[in-house]
Design a protein around this motif. Sequence first.
Motif, PDB file in Angstrom:
ATOM      1  N   GLU A 564     -23.105  28.460  -5.441  1.00 28.03           N
ATOM      2  CA  GLU A 564     -23.644  27.493  -6.409  1.00 28.03           C
ATOM      3  C   GLU A 564     -22.852  26.188  -6.348  1.00 28.03           C
ATOM      4  N   ALA A 565     -21.520  26.296  -6.168  1.00 25.09           N
ATOM      5  CA  ALA A 565     -20.683  25.089  -6.107  1.00 25.09           C
ATOM      6  C   ALA A 565     -20.999  24.262  -4.866  1.00 25.09           C
ATOM      7  N   LEU A 566     -21.452  24.921  -3.790  1.00 23.49           N
ATOM      8  CA  LEU A 566     -21.800  24.179  -2.578  1.00 23.49           C
ATOM      9  C   LEU A 566     -22.989  23.263  -2.793  1.00 23.49           C
ATOM     10  N   GLY A 567     -23.861  23.672  -3.706  1.00 19.15           N
ATOM     11  CA  GLY A 567     -25.031  22.837  -3.967  1.00 19.15           C
ATOM     12  C   GLY A 567     -25.905  22.705  -2.738  1.00 19.15           C
ATOM     13  N   ASP A 568     -26.142  21.462  -2.317  1.00 19.83           N
ATOM     14  CA  ASP A 568     -26.995  21.213  -1.153  1.00 19.83           C
ATOM     15  C   ASP A 568     -26.242  21.318   0.167  1.00 19.83           C
ATOM     16  N   ASN A 569     -24.932  21.514   0.109  1.00 18.81           N
ATOM     17  CA  ASN A 569     -24.146  21.619   1.341  1.00 18.81           C
ATOM     18  C   ASN A 569     -24.389  22.971   2.005  1.00 18.81           C
ATOM     19  N   GLU A 570     -24.630  22.944   3.296  1.00 18.43           N
ATOM     20  CA  GLU A 570     -24.779  24.195   4.038  1.00 18.43           C
ATOM     21  C   GLU A 570     -23.389  24.781   4.299  1.00 18.43           C
ATOM     22  N   PRO A 571     -23.201  26.061   4.093  1.00 22.06           N
ATOM     23  CA  PRO A 571     -21.877  26.649   4.359  1.00 22.06           C
ATOM     24  C   PRO A 571     -21.587  26.657   5.851  1.00 22.06           C
ATOM     25  N   LEU A 572     -20.334  26.700   6.180  1.00 22.10           N
ATOM     26  CA  LEU A 572     -19.942  26.858   7.565  1.00 22.10           C
ATOM     27  C   LEU A 572     -20.360  28.255   8.036  1.00 22.10           C
ATOM     28  N   PRO A 573     -20.994  28.396   9.187  1.00 25.50           N
ATOM     29  CA  PRO A 573     -21.543  29.700   9.608  1.00 25.50           C
ATOM     30  C   PRO A 573     -20.497  30.805   9.688  1.00 25.50           C
ATOM     31  N   LEU A 574     -19.350  30.518  10.290  1.00 24.85           N
ATOM     32  CA  LEU A 574     -18.339  31.562  10.415  1.00 24.85           C
ATOM     33  C   LEU A 574     -17.726  31.902   9.067  1.00 24.85           C
ATOM     34  N   ASP A 575     -17.552  30.907   8.231  1.00 21.21           N
ATOM     35  CA  ASP A 575     -17.016  31.146   6.899  1.00 21.21           C
ATOM     36  C   ASP A 575     -17.979  32.022   6.095  1.00 21.21           C
ATOM     37  N   PHE A 576     -19.275  31.760   6.197  1.00 23.60           N
ATOM     38  CA  PHE A 576     -20.269  32.539   5.460  1.00 23.60           C
ATOM     39  C   PHE A 576     -20.335  33.974   6.018  1.00 23.60           C
ATOM     40  N   GLY A 577     -20.316  34.114   7.344  1.00 20.53           N
ATOM     41  CA  GLY A 577     -20.327  35.455   7.923  1.00 20.53           C
ATOM     42  C   GLY A 577     -19.111  36.258   7.518  1.00 20.53           C
ATOM     43  N   GLN A 578     -17.931  35.614   7.484  1.00 16.00           N
ATOM     44  CA  GLN A 578     -16.731  36.310   7.030  1.00 16.00           C
ATOM     45  C   GLN A 578     -16.844  36.712   5.562  1.00 16.00           C
ATOM     46  N   ALA A 579     -17.426  35.865   4.741  1.00 21.02           N
ATOM     47  CA  ALA A 579     -17.598  36.191   3.323  1.00 21.02           C
ATOM     48  C   ALA A 579     -18.481  37.418   3.156  1.00 21.02           C
ATOM     49  N   LEU A 580     -19.578  37.516   3.921  1.00 22.55           N
ATOM     50  CA  LEU A 580     -20.442  38.695   3.830  1.00 22.55           C
ATOM     51  C   LEU A 580     -19.682  39.963   4.203  1.00 22.55           C
ATOM     52  N   LEU A 581     -18.862  39.889   5.249  1.00 25.88           N
ATOM     53  CA  LEU A 581     -18.110  41.067   5.677  1.00 25.88           C
ATOM     54  C   LEU A 581     -17.064  41.486   4.649  1.00 25.88           C
ATOM     55  N   ARG A 582     -16.680  40.558   3.776  1.00 28.36           N
ATOM     56  CA  ARG A 582     -15.654  40.874   2.787  1.00 28.36           C
ATOM     57  C   ARG A 582     -16.239  41.328   1.455  1.00 28.36           C
ATOM     58  N   LEU A 583     -17.537  41.394   1.343  1.00 24.50           N
ATOM     59  CA  LEU A 583     -18.139  41.873   0.101  1.00 24.50           C
ATOM     60  C   LEU A 583     -17.926  43.375  -0.050  1.00 24.50           C
ATOM     61  N   PRO A 584     -17.764  43.868  -1.271  1.00 23.12           N
ATOM     62  CA  PRO A 584     -17.650  45.309  -1.475  1.00 23.12           C
ATOM     63  C   PRO A 584     -18.968  46.012  -1.186  1.00 23.12           C
ATOM     64  N   ARG A 585     -18.949  47.322  -1.199  1.00 20.42           N
ATOM     65  CA  ARG A 585     -20.113  48.108  -0.824  1.00 20.42           C
ATOM     66  C   ARG A 585     -21.223  48.043  -1.867  1.00 20.42           C
ATOM     67  N   SER A 586     -20.892  47.697  -3.099  1.00 23.97           N
ATOM     68  CA  SER A 586     -21.911  47.619  -4.155  1.00 23.97           C
ATOM     69  C   SER A 586     -21.607  46.454  -5.074  1.00 23.97           C
ATOM     70  N   ALA A 587     -22.645  46.016  -5.817  1.00 23.28           N
ATOM     71  CA  ALA A 587     -22.486  44.875  -6.730  1.00 23.28           C
ATOM     72  C   ALA A 587     -23.197  45.174  -8.040  1.00 23.28           C
ATOM     73  N   ASP A 588     -22.738  44.535  -9.078  1.00 19.07           N
ATOM     74  CA  ASP A 588     -23.352  44.696 -10.394  1.00 19.07           C
ATOM     75  C   ASP A 588     -24.786  44.152 -10.355  1.00 19.07           C
ATOM     76  N   PRO A 589     -25.752  44.832 -11.004  1.00 23.35           N
ATOM     77  CA  PRO A 589     -27.144  44.336 -10.989  1.00 23.35           C
ATOM     78  C   PRO A 589     -27.285  42.909 -11.501  1.00 23.35           C
ATOM     79  N   ASP A 590     -26.489  42.529 -12.482  1.00 22.37           N
ATOM     80  CA  ASP A 590     -26.568  41.159 -12.995  1.00 22.37           C
ATOM     81  C   ASP A 590     -26.174  40.147 -11.918  1.00 22.37           C
ATOM     82  N   VAL A 591     -25.199  40.500 -11.099  1.00 19.13           N
ATOM     83  CA  VAL A 591     -24.778  39.608 -10.024  1.00 19.13           C
ATOM     84  C   VAL A 591     -25.881  39.506  -8.977  1.00 19.13           C
TER      85      VAL A 591
END
Length: 864
Positions: A564-591
Amino acid sequence: MTWQRARDWIEHGGDHTFPMGDVDRKAVAAELPGYLAGRLRAEGRWAITPHPFRVAGAACLPGAAQVAAWLDRRELREPDDPEADAERILDVLRDRPEEWRRDLAHRLVNGLRASRVRGWQTLAGRPGFDLAACLAIETGIEPPENDAFVVGWLWHLYREIRNGAGIGLVRDHLFLDLMVARLFQAEGVAAPLAHDRNRSPMPVIGVLADLAAEGRLKRQTLIDGCAARFLTHGQGRDIEPFVHLWNRLAPTHAELPVVDLVRVLPVAAAPLARLAADELRRYDDAVGLAPDLFAETVGALAFRPERTHVTTAVRWIATATPERADGALAALALVFGQEDHALRARSVRLARKLAPHATPAAFATIREAASELPWDLRTQIAAVFGEVATPPPAERPVPGTLEITFSLPETPPPIVSAAELIAALGSARSSGPMDVEPALAALVTLTHHDRAATAEALRPWWEASGGRAFLRGDSLTSYHPRLLLRDCVGAVVSPWESAELSRLVGEYRRDYDRFRPLPDRVFPDRMRELIALLESGRTLPVLLATPTSSTGHVDPATLVDRLEALGDNEPLPLDFGQALLRLPRSADPDVVARAETLTSPAGRRLAAWLREGPPDPITECGILAMRRCVAYEDYRQVPALHTRMRPGTPGLPEPIAGLWTLEPRESPYASYPEHLAWWPSITPSHRESIAAHLLECFSARTTDETRVLTVLVQGEGPVGRATAGAIVTALGRKRPEAAEAMKILIARGQFDGADFGWALAELVRADVVKLGRVIPALDDLAQSGAHQEMWALLAEAIPALLPKAGDRPLTGLAELLTVAAKAALMAGAQAEIPGLAEAAARKGGSRVTLEARVLLDAISRASR
């Protein structure tokens, strides 16, 4: 001026005879202590040359007690040349009254103290001994008993022998008989006796034995002295020189102190125990031990913990005559308690053979001891000796409590100001993720808010850390995390110079990337992506992949906030891919619901990832033989456990798909890691994928760094054969981190015994892991509270490790079966082990067959 003359003599180093006739002794004695104290205060102890002070004190101090105390002062007691020092002091003492000199000789001998001998003292002389010994000889006194004097005499003897003195000097030594009589009781004599132990014979031992051979020393005196030493010091390691002396003397049967040798046998140190057992057996074969001494001897051997001595007892008992039956059976009863099933089986056969000659008391002893034997051996004893009590089911090994000593560090607080960033850049020495990632995130955010101010604040640090001096393309600036962080600062402070560095690095990396495993390149690739952005003059409000946990995880809600803070800025591809790999196995439904509201392509990808759950790669493990460098310019086909890996879901972002693609390669250089500490934080929710890459490094022996395993297992995701294989491989290298990683998985309920058992069997059969190296760790884990898990592991591994008909058993298999029997009893195991019954039913008494029977018995007992 008499004191002045003595003082001048001391200050010139005492390099000529002390001017006895030109000084007033009383005046010198009055001034000398104060002068020494002043020199010590001004120059320190080590600047003082002891010799002239010692000679002056011996010449001028009035009383024998005063002279002895002066020579024994801490700063004076160790002259550089003890022999020359003794000669000069004796010269200045010769005009003293004879009774005074005898008194001083007594005091000097009594004042000698035991201390560690420095290397130079073995040939230069023992401080204090030369003077005390020479004065004792001159005055004709018998030196009072002092162990330090005996030790000094032996060092003197060693020095003379090494300096080329013949046996005649020792033969005619005034103190020879006195010192020989005392050396068997004195403490500390082992060091001079055993010095130069690599020579054969030891110098002093050889001379004593030669003097006994020619009759100068009485053989029986030396033999009895050794026996006395055996009785008083036989448990210590310093008994070895007396064992060597005994062997040089080679006592005859008539000279052997048989009773003394029997008495020392139960608790003697290893070299003495071997000697006593050999001598007693030699005596028994030639003369014959009395039945009571035979019983005591074999009982002492059977009581010892070393298998070799227990085996000696059993072999000796095999020759026992009927009149020795009771003593032999008492010793065999002790063997029944051994863990070695082969020894127990042989002892049972011997007990049955001796039964017709035994008394009722011996029968009762055997029946009582046989209660702990396995069922098949108990049955054999009961058939001859009568009914044997069966141990109740409750009498099983009691496991301990699983203890884990490893923990992750706390997550540092975020950095919110340029001052905090500079402090973090300057103080941290580690290059781990939780040291570098927070600083990188702060740099990006601060630069976005006010680039000019941030650059100005960071410029002094950048220049002090090397700045332009590091504008070259080498491996450090290309890959080292902390140096990459410095280069990122350089992209903010001096983007045009940073661009030149990036060009050089790009040329270098095209050749170097092929030598590095993929996980080692993840962070450098991210950094180069960010550096390129900063060099172009652009900024981002936030990095997506900065961990929020010390495991490397990124909190899902935090990642949504960052997008949300990025707004209209596209994330850096490698940074975004690394972020996905660092997500836990499950997330709260509200999130997940919040993520669904994101409209950017990255937001939609994140929402799908959270909604559908993270995909996992597909892995296949197996043994492959690949060409590896085993020594300098020596390449061979080396078997090892490898993993093939591919993405399980099509259409993954390239960074993720690339990391999850692995095909074993021949070149060992492609598996050379430099920053393993980063690997678990790359995919903390996909442990198996990092374990697959670790296996390549372990198989190529390009690293023995296994501490990464304890961090890896604290992540999330499947724990399969790759993880098990990496841990078992490290366990086979006797790395404590491997056992700690297993404990962590057990404590978290994530230990899969089937996968670990499979990995153990595959690695052992391929000769990658030696059973002898892993058995102690498995045994310790089983007895430390992990008995259920170790039983599951062993129940899976043993069927694959049992020998086929006609094959030789693997080395260590018998010991592995022993550990399995313990684990089975503690775990209450009831499962059948394929092939175990067949192995136990084979004829013969091999250890594997016997231990297979023990394991069968343990399973039957555990199920009751």
